[in-house]
Motif scaffolding. Sequence first.
Motif, mmCIF file in Angstrom:
data_model
loop_
_atom_site.group_PDB
_atom_site.id
_atom_site.type_symbol
_atom_site.label_atom_id
_atom_site.label_comp_id
_atom_site.label_asym_id
_atom_site.label_seq_id
_atom_site.Cartn_x
_atom_site.Cartn_y
_atom_site.Cartn_z
ATOM 1 N N SER A 1 -3.558 30.104 23.823
ATOM 2 C CA SER A 1 -4.685 30.051 24.741
ATOM 3 C C SER A 1 -4.143 29.992 26.167
ATOM 4 C CB SER A 1 -5.564 28.836 24.457
ATOM 5 O OG SER A 1 -4.811 27.660 24.634
ATOM 6 N N HIS B 1 -10.037 39.909 28.520
ATOM 7 C CA HIS B 1 -9.477 38.719 27.887
ATOM 8 C C HIS B 1 -10.651 37.892 27.377
ATOM 9 C CE1 HIS B 1 -7.172 35.116 27.127
ATOM 10 N NE2 HIS B 1 -7.946 34.439 27.949
ATOM 11 N N ASP B 2 -10.683 37.628 26.089
ATOM 12 C CA ASP B 2 -11.808 36.920 25.462
ATOM 13 C C ASP B 2 -13.142 37.585 25.787
ATOM 14 O OD1 ASP B 2 -10.217 35.064 24.199
ATOM 15 O OD2 ASP B 2 -10.399 33.571 25.796
ATOM 16 N N VAL C 1 -4.867 33.806 33.860
ATOM 17 C CA VAL C 1 -5.175 35.214 33.568
ATOM 18 C C VAL C 1 -5.596 35.927 34.849
ATOM 19 C CG1 VAL C 1 -6.735 36.750 32.313
ATOM 20 C CG2 VAL C 1 -5.785 34.721 31.180
ATOM 21 N N TYR C 2 -6.486 35.309 35.624
ATOM 22 C CA TYR C 2 -6.957 35.942 36.852
ATOM 23 C C TYR C 2 -5.863 36.029 37.906
ATOM 24 C CZ TYR C 2 -11.637 35.945 34.955
ATOM 25 O OH TYR C 2 -12.736 36.186 34.163
ATOM 26 N N VAL D 1 -11.024 41.446 33.283
ATOM 27 C CA VAL D 1 -10.107 40.875 34.271
ATOM 28 C C VAL D 1 -9.430 42.021 35.022
ATOM 29 C CG1 VAL D 1 -9.660 38.694 33.092
ATOM 30 C CG2 VAL D 1 -8.236 40.657 32.574
ATOM 31 N N ARG E 1 -5.258 29.406 30.390
ATOM 32 C CA ARG E 1 -6.283 29.004 31.348
ATOM 33 C C ARG E 1 -6.790 30.275 32.025
ATOM 34 N NH1 ARG E 1 -1.983 26.418 33.303
ATOM 35 N NH2 ARG E 1 -2.447 27.131 35.402
ATOM 36 N N GLN E 2 -8.109 30.332 32.232
ATOM 37 C CA GLN E 2 -8.681 31.493 32.902
ATOM 38 C C GLN E 2 -8.006 31.736 34.253
ATOM 39 O OE1 GLN E 2 -10.149 33.178 30.332
ATOM 40 N NE2 GLN E 2 -11.449 33.950 31.934
#
Length: 150
Positions: A62, A127-128, A68-69, A132, A64-65
């Motif tokens: 997993s 992503h999920d 990813v950003y 992104v 953290r958003q």
Amino acid sequence: MAWWKLFQHNWHTFWRLSPSYRWVFGQAIVLLPCIALGLHLLGFTLVKNLLARSSSQQQPRSARQGQVYTIARLVQAATTHGFWKANCLQRSLVLWWLLRRRGIMADLRIGVARDARQLTAHAWVEHDGVVVGDRPDIHQSFSPFDHPIA
């Protein structure tokens, strides 16, 4: 002299990044023209398969958003401020690989739009299920193929 101020700002911004994010930016700078050359010489399927094989060594984890950003923003910055102005497919392949290389599961999506005169295509990363590195409403402009390209 405005270009000098912009250069100074970008340079200071770069050095404020953590070493790991500077590494991500450096990888993106190098990968963008390499991916472009690979697509030209080898084609999409072979390049995507090579990237997938080289990024599948880590177990999915997993993320953290924010992480990813941040990686997506660094790839965009490499596209904007680097020496290679990549198209959406090149940029998306680099982002997709960088995320997967870190064990962050991501999907490469390709969609099409048709108007009266032409058919256009666009590539992006999700992503999920969240876009992104591109406009969040990209699905309204381009109809994605049914299955992500994984």
